[in-house]
Design an enzyme around this catalytic site. Sequence first.
Site, PDB file in Angstrom:
ATOM      1  N   VAL A   1      70.680  36.161  71.984  1.00 58.47           N
ATOM      2  CA  VAL A   1      70.509  35.651  73.346  1.00 58.47           C
ATOM      3  C   VAL A   1      69.438  36.524  74.000  1.00 58.47           C
ATOM      4  CG1 VAL A   1      71.575  35.291  75.602  1.00 58.47           C
ATOM      5  CG2 VAL A   1      72.871  34.815  73.515  1.00 58.47           C
ATOM      6  N   PRO A   2      68.208  36.028  74.128  1.00 59.89           N
ATOM      7  CA  PRO A   2      67.063  36.881  74.521  1.00 59.89           C
ATOM      8  C   PRO A   2      67.014  37.127  76.031  1.00 59.89           C
ATOM      9  CG  PRO A   2      66.320  34.638  74.178  1.00 59.89           C
ATOM     10  CD  PRO A   2      67.791  34.642  73.847  1.00 59.89           C
ATOM     11  N   CYS A   3      67.919  37.994  76.507  1.00 60.48           N
ATOM     12  CA  CYS A   3      68.004  38.251  77.941  1.00 60.48           C
ATOM     13  C   CYS A   3      66.742  38.908  78.489  1.00 60.48           C
ATOM     14  CB  CYS A   3      69.232  39.091  78.264  1.00 60.48           C
ATOM     15  SG  CYS A   3      69.386  40.592  77.289  1.00 60.48           S
ATOM     16  N   HIS A   4      65.897  39.465  77.609  1.00 57.34           N
ATOM     17  CA  HIS A   4      64.645  40.061  78.087  1.00 57.34           C
ATOM     18  C   HIS A   4      63.681  39.004  78.606  1.00 57.34           C
ATOM     19  CE1 HIS A   4      63.793  38.943  73.897  1.00 57.34           C
ATOM     20  NE2 HIS A   4      62.512  38.890  74.226  1.00 57.34           N
TER      21      HIS A   4
END
Length: 296
Positions: free
Chosen positions: A51-54
């Site tokens: 989950v690419p929260c960046h």
Amino acid sequence: MTFAERVYETVTRIPKGRVATYGQIAEIIGCPGGSRAVGNALHDNPYAPVVPCHRVVAANGSLAANFGDGGPSVQHERLLAEGVSFLDKDSNPPRVDLTRCGIVIERHPLDPFLPENATILFLGSFPPPKVRWSMDFFYPNRTNDFWRIMGLVHHADAHRFEDIATKRFDSDRIKGFCMEKGIALYDTAVKVCRWKGNASDEFLDILEPVCIGDLLEHIPNCRTLVTTGGKSTEELSKIMSAPSAPKVGESMTLTVGGKEIRWWRMPSTSRAYPMSLQAKAQQYAKLFGCRKTYPK
């Protein structure tokens, strides 16, 4: 599905090289104003980097001061490595260029075109970004062949509705034609998210579908619905809770507001669809009772 799980599922949709804001994620999952709650969910993200929260930033493009996996400098490095563009490169940390790299949430830019005498309603998915328009009307992209198909079917002239000199479609001529033929036009989506900022249906999520009943109330003589491509067909199936959809070039009967409506599924008029202009025109001619063939 919990709020956090909905956030994580949505964030996984953000493509490499793009970003979304906390507010946009909240809007997509149906919780407008929930940007702080989105931020809290991502701070506790147990699934990074899957989950690419960046790829989620503040409304002005700023990075997260409390980015949970090393702070804003790490978030900056990851986004740079993915090709994301930044503004204010001398500031600490810099802001993402949302104009170039942000996802887009957009409401439909056109009102439905519903002539009183309309007997047929064409439904696409959603207009392309305005930078691609050659007129302020439906199917405005010159690389879309909808109006060339109409020209072939009704006038044996693919360029009937084009101004070749200016490389634009002639919206006045098109509107006159539609009113004469009883053609109404709109799309299956009122509000969408463009994950890549382009015209591709593959990267288009429909956030608010159209109310078909409302459209048909304005055109009481309409007995034919036409979806022009896969995305619009898929969405109309959902709107109508239809157990199936017609095959390309075929039709089925729906009941809408107590009236029987014939639903035709036509091939996409985008040039990305693998069918010649002439073959598409042959399919569309069926709608108007024209059994024609068109030489290549």
